[in-house]
Write an enzyme that holds these catalytic residues in place. Structure first.
Site, mmCIF file in Angstrom:
data_model
loop_
_atom_site.group_PDB
_atom_site.id
_atom_site.type_symbol
_atom_site.label_atom_id
_atom_site.label_comp_id
_atom_site.label_asym_id
_atom_site.label_seq_id
_atom_site.Cartn_x
_atom_site.Cartn_y
_atom_site.Cartn_z
ATOM 1 N N LYS A 67 0.818 -1.222 0.000
ATOM 2 C CA LYS A 67 0.000 0.000 0.000
ATOM 3 C C LYS A 67 0.851 1.273 0.000
ATOM 4 C CE LYS A 67 -4.242 -1.815 2.059
ATOM 5 N NZ LYS A 67 -5.248 -1.626 3.131
ATOM 6 N N ASP A 103 -10.326 2.545 2.101
ATOM 7 C CA ASP A 103 -10.451 1.821 3.369
ATOM 8 C C ASP A 103 -11.334 2.578 4.367
ATOM 9 O OD1 ASP A 103 -8.995 -0.455 2.750
ATOM 10 O OD2 ASP A 103 -7.090 0.406 3.372
#
Length: 265
Positions: A67, A103
């Site tokens: 990420k 997220d």
């Protein structure tokens, strides 16, 4: 021409993203091959992104441990991803790499679905952990109007997160006043469930197992719990929109995911 997209991580075999996106793709009748990519290291991930920049991929969902690398390789970065310091979504557009983080949106969707009575605006929230998952949670919850505190074993990491996102560093005593406690650790937290408010909501960002020891302890006390699968599905919806330009079809992907996990619906 078949569009290629997918999810990248290491390890990746456990990922439910191909199942979730595949169900939506099939229901929408799209000519898309959504695959799991498992680069061995950051160099392999960079090569995958280069392929996307060259037009061989529509986009990628990104999971651990790539990420941060996803953010670093992007040409355009959303404000949300910048705040999180990581990206879980890359969209490739005419040679450019656009990074975003969904997220936080997934976390808020999970809370809305499984803890609908929770009022975030003005409420006290404690996030356990100070890694990338905690950053995404803190950014989303602060934007929702919550009073966010970060509790981490290594205080320096909590302080760094707090400074970056303009939230506070929590003490263990803060747990007793929290309306919401979010576990952003990859392990079960060492906290006293009995010291929490009787109306506290517990959320765990992991979904293997679906009922983590943290959530099981909360349920045993009669607390409302929110699982990581709800967050996974919640973050997949905006990813699908960004990748394919349409809403996910009305498919019960939670049921499919529960079956894949061997869990009862």
């Amino acid at each position: 021409m078949t569009v290629i997209a997918g999810v990248a991580g290491q390890p990746i075999a456990h990922s439910l993203s191909p199942l979730i996106h595949g169900a939506w793709i099939a229901a929408a009748g799209l000519d898309v091959d959504y695959r799991a990519f498992g680069p061995e290291d950051e160099a392999g991930f960079a090569a995958l992104v280069a392929g996307g920049r060259a037009g061989r991929l529509r986009g990628l969902n990104v999971t651990a441990p790539f990420k941060a690398a996803a953010l670093a390789l992007a040409d355009e970065v959303s404000e949300t991803a910048q705040l999180c310091g990581s990206a879980n979504l890359l969209v490739f557009d005419s040679g450019r790499v656009c990074a975003d983080s969904t997220d936080g949106e997934g976390l808020l969707a999970a809370l809305a679905g499984q803890a609908p009575d929770l009022v975030l605006k003005g409420g006290s929230v404690v996030i356990l952990g100070a890694g990338g998952a905690a950053r995404a949670a803190a950014a989303a919850l602060k934007q929702a109007g919550a009073k966010v505190g970060v509790l981490n074993r290594t205080r320096a990491r909590a302080e760094a997160l707090a400074v970056d996102l303009d939230v506070s560093v929590a003490t263990p005593e803060a747990l007793g006043a929290a309306a919401l406690v979010v576990n952003a650790l990859s392990v079960a937290p060492d906290i006293e469930i009995g010291a929490l408010r009787s109306d506290a909501v517990l959320m765990d960002m992991t979904y293997r197992p679906l009922l983590t020891p943290f959530l099981a302890a909360g349920r045993a006390r009669g607390l409302t719990t929110v699982d990581g699968l709800a967050m996974l599905i919640g973050q997949a919806r905006p990813s699908f929109r960004a990748l394919f330009g349409r809403e996910p079809p009305a498919v019960d992907v939670r049921r499919l995911a529960l079956e894949a996990l061997g869990e009862a619906p």
